[in-house]
Each structure stands twice: as structure tokens, then as C-alpha cells.
Motif scaffolding. Structure first.
Motif, mmCIF file in Angstrom:
data_model
loop_
_atom_site.group_PDB
_atom_site.id
_atom_site.type_symbol
_atom_site.label_atom_id
_atom_site.label_comp_id
_atom_site.label_asym_id
_atom_site.label_seq_id
_atom_site.Cartn_x
_atom_site.Cartn_y
_atom_site.Cartn_z
ATOM 1 N N ASP B 89 -3.359 4.756 -4.249
ATOM 2 C CA ASP B 89 -3.442 4.097 -2.919
ATOM 3 C C ASP B 89 -2.290 4.964 -1.937
ATOM 4 O O ASP B 89 -2.471 5.208 -0.861
ATOM 5 C CB ASP B 89 -3.110 2.733 -3.239
ATOM 6 C CG ASP B 89 -2.947 1.949 -1.928
ATOM 7 O OD1 ASP B 89 -3.781 1.978 -1.113
ATOM 8 O OD2 ASP B 89 -1.698 1.286 -1.382
ATOM 9 N N VAL B 90 -1.108 5.130 -2.601
ATOM 10 C CA VAL B 90 -0.077 5.909 -2.029
ATOM 11 C C VAL B 90 -0.550 7.126 -1.528
ATOM 12 O O VAL B 90 -0.412 7.655 -0.350
ATOM 13 C CB VAL B 90 1.094 6.076 -2.690
ATOM 14 C CG1 VAL B 90 2.007 7.052 -1.952
ATOM 15 C CG2 VAL B 90 1.868 4.563 -2.731
ATOM 16 N N GLU B 93 -3.045 6.849 1.216
ATOM 17 C CA GLU B 93 -2.445 6.578 2.680
ATOM 18 C C GLU B 93 -1.790 7.627 3.151
ATOM 19 O O GLU B 93 -1.947 7.889 4.423
ATOM 20 C CB GLU B 93 -1.577 5.341 2.350
ATOM 21 C CG GLU B 93 -1.137 4.728 3.640
ATOM 22 C CD GLU B 93 -2.121 4.297 4.375
ATOM 23 O OE1 GLU B 93 -3.442 4.180 4.166
ATOM 24 O OE2 GLU B 93 -1.948 4.058 5.858
ATOM 25 N N ASN B 96 -4.409 9.849 4.770
ATOM 26 C CA ASN B 96 -4.928 9.046 5.788
ATOM 27 C C ASN B 96 -4.123 9.335 7.146
ATOM 28 O O ASN B 96 -4.335 9.669 8.015
ATOM 29 C CB ASN B 96 -4.837 7.634 5.600
ATOM 30 C CG ASN B 96 -5.640 6.722 6.759
ATOM 31 O OD1 ASN B 96 -6.652 7.410 7.366
ATOM 32 N ND2 ASN B 96 -4.882 5.574 7.145
#
Lengths: 127, 160
Positions: B89-90, B93, B96
Motif C-alpha cells: 500500500d505504501v 501510494e 501514485n
């Protein structure tokens, strides 16, 4: 005060939530717009919703439109917190009913400044 | 075919974007030093850009670097156990936000896809890899133009 933090990234939900809790907010997370609408439909009505744009299931713009279509949720202040930084995208979000726009990456100070502009920074928190 | 990325972005611009992202998300005192890389083996996350220029922005880090990044971003104690979902997830992100900020420097209007992790699509000839070092770990930010065939992502996972 209450804030709904809507982002498909768990890390970003933690970061935004932590900043807001530092300002005295009670927060709830949601992983996408539909999940956030479920929270509103539980009658957990926040003062502020921080909304990512690009999310699965229901994106941030769709969420903003859905909230604005319901008069019962009129008092919710909507702040986009997103990587979408093109002028056209910002205009679209504001036209759909968002009140403010924060571009990632951001700092806690940037969030405080926006909340101060919106009149949503609790007293005692320096802007 | 869109304008080659090499004529749209230079290394210094990509490095400056990455440094800003690192400072805001990883930590105000965290320094991303330009240079070094590429990362021979590691984990990658990427995000697609669709518009006048179409392609991917890929972040690749060593496994050790991704673990340290996760601890830094989530402000976890060294003794706290990492969850694989948090690591991915990190990384997603970070990709992103890097992708969104790179997109803002390219011709628009364009749209950003959802970030993914796994094995990124192989770059074609239109590619700008930018190496950097964080806490001694090499990492690579690769801006790569779309290949002729639509990219397939067989090993990817979309952020949930």
C-alpha cells in the motif's frame, strides 16, 4: 468535530486521519466513495470529508456529486485530497460541489491552512 | 505516437518531484539523493497516465528499502511487525503521488489510473529511468512511454 477520510490507500487514510485527530477531530475511514456513503447513511454525519479522487468502486467526484444531491448532507464540507492537479480537474471538482482542494503531497500545515479558510480549524490549533 | 519522454522531462525535474514527495510523505528530514540505481531486484509499483502522452510512472525499490519506507511513512517502531499489505500500500501510494506530480508536468489533459504493484510492463525504447538513493538504499523512478501493444498487468494488484 467529525471527519470522514476517504482514500483507497490505507497509509493515506492513516496519515490524513492522524493529522485531523491532532487537530481534535474524531475520524472515520472509508476505502472508496460507496463505503463513505454507507457511513453517511448510518447517520454518522461529519463536519468534513477529505476525499481522494481516483478510487475503485466509486471515485471521489462521484461521491461529491452524490453528497451534493442529498439535502440532508448539505452541511458536510467536502475537501478533495488528491494527486489530480490539472486545472480542469480542480474546476470539475469545485463545480460538482467540493469546497476545497489539496494536492498530494501535502503537509499538516497545508491541511491546517485549508481548514482555517473553511472555518473548520478548532480554536487553539495554529493555522 | 506521443512525444518521447526524453524530450518532455529531464532527470533533474524527476528528481525534484521525487524529493518533494519524499519530504512530504516519508519525512521532512528524509533526503533523497539523486543518482545511483538501477535496482537489480526489488519491488515495483506503478501508475498509468493516459493523455497526449501515455505511459507509466514506476517506482522500484529493494525489499529492504520498501520495508524501511513503510516504517517511515506509517511511523512504525522498529520492533513493530510489518504487514505485507501495508508494504504494498505504501509503495503504491508513493507511485501514485509520484505519477500524479509527473503527470502535471506533461502535456494534458490526461488521466491517472489506479496504482498497482507487481512486475511492471517491460519498457519500450521511450524510457527515462532516474536513480536515487534513500538511507543508502538505491531506488529507481522510471517514466516510460506506452508500448505499441496495450500493456497487460498479469501479476498486479489494485489498491483496495
Amino acid at each position: 468535530m467529525r471527519a470522514l477520510v476517504i482514500d483507497d490507500s490505507r497509509a493515506m487514510r492513516r496519515i490524513v486521519g492522524s493529522i485531523l485527530e491532532g487537530f481534535g477531530y474524531q475520524t472515520r475511514p472509508a476505502g472508496h466513495g460507496r463505503e463513505a456513503l454507507d457511513v453517511l447513511e448510518e447517520s454518522w454525519i461529519p463536519d468534513l470529508a477529505c476525499i481522494d479522487w481516483n478510487m475503485p468502486v466509486m471515485d471521489g467526484l462521484q461521491f461529491v456529486s452524490a453528497v451534493r444531491a442529498n439535502p440532508a448532507w448539505r452541511q458536510v464540507t467536502l475537501m478533495m485530497v488528491t494527486t489530480e492537479s490539472e486545472h480542469g480537474q480542480i474546476v470539475r471538482a469545485l463545480a460538482a460541489g467540493a469546497h476545497e482542494y489539496v494536492i498530494k503531497p501535502f503537509t499538516a500545515d497545508a491541511i491546517a491552512d485549508k481548514l482555517a479558510l473553511l472555518g473548520l480549524l478548532p480554536q487553539g490549533v495554529p493555522a | 505516437m506521443s512525444t518521447p519522454i526524453a524530450t518532455l522531462l529531464d532527470d533533474e525535474t524527476v528528481s525534484a518531484v521525487a524529493a518533494e514527495v519524499w519530504s512530504a510523505l516519508v519525512g521532512a528530514d528524509e533526503v533523497l539523493v539523486p543518482g545511483r540505481g538501477p535496482v537489480a531486484e526489488g519491488r515495483s509499483a506503478w501508475v498509468g497516465v493516459e493523455g497526449p502522452w501515455s505511459g507509466l510512472v514506476v517506482l522500484t525499490c529493494s525489499t529492504t528499502a520498501t520495508d524501511d519506507l513503510t516504517r517511515a511513512v506509517l511511523q512504525l517502531a522498529p520492533t513493530e511487525e510489518l504487514e505485507a499489505d501495508d508494504v504494498d500500500d505504501v509503495l503504491r501510494e508513493l507511485a501514485n503521488i509520484l505519477g500524479g506530480n509527473v503527470k502535471s508536468l506533461l502535456p494534458g489533459p490526461s488521466t491517472l489510473g489506479l496504482p498497482q504493484t507487481g512486475t511492471p510492463p517491460h519498457p519500450g525504447s521511450d524510457v527515462r529511468p532516474v536513480g536515487a538513493t534513500w538511507r543508502g538504499h538505491p531506488l529507481t523512478i522510471t517514466v516510460q512511454g506506452a508500448t505499441e501493444a496495450p500493456a497487460q498487468h498479469p501479476t498486479t494488484e489494485v489498491t483496495s
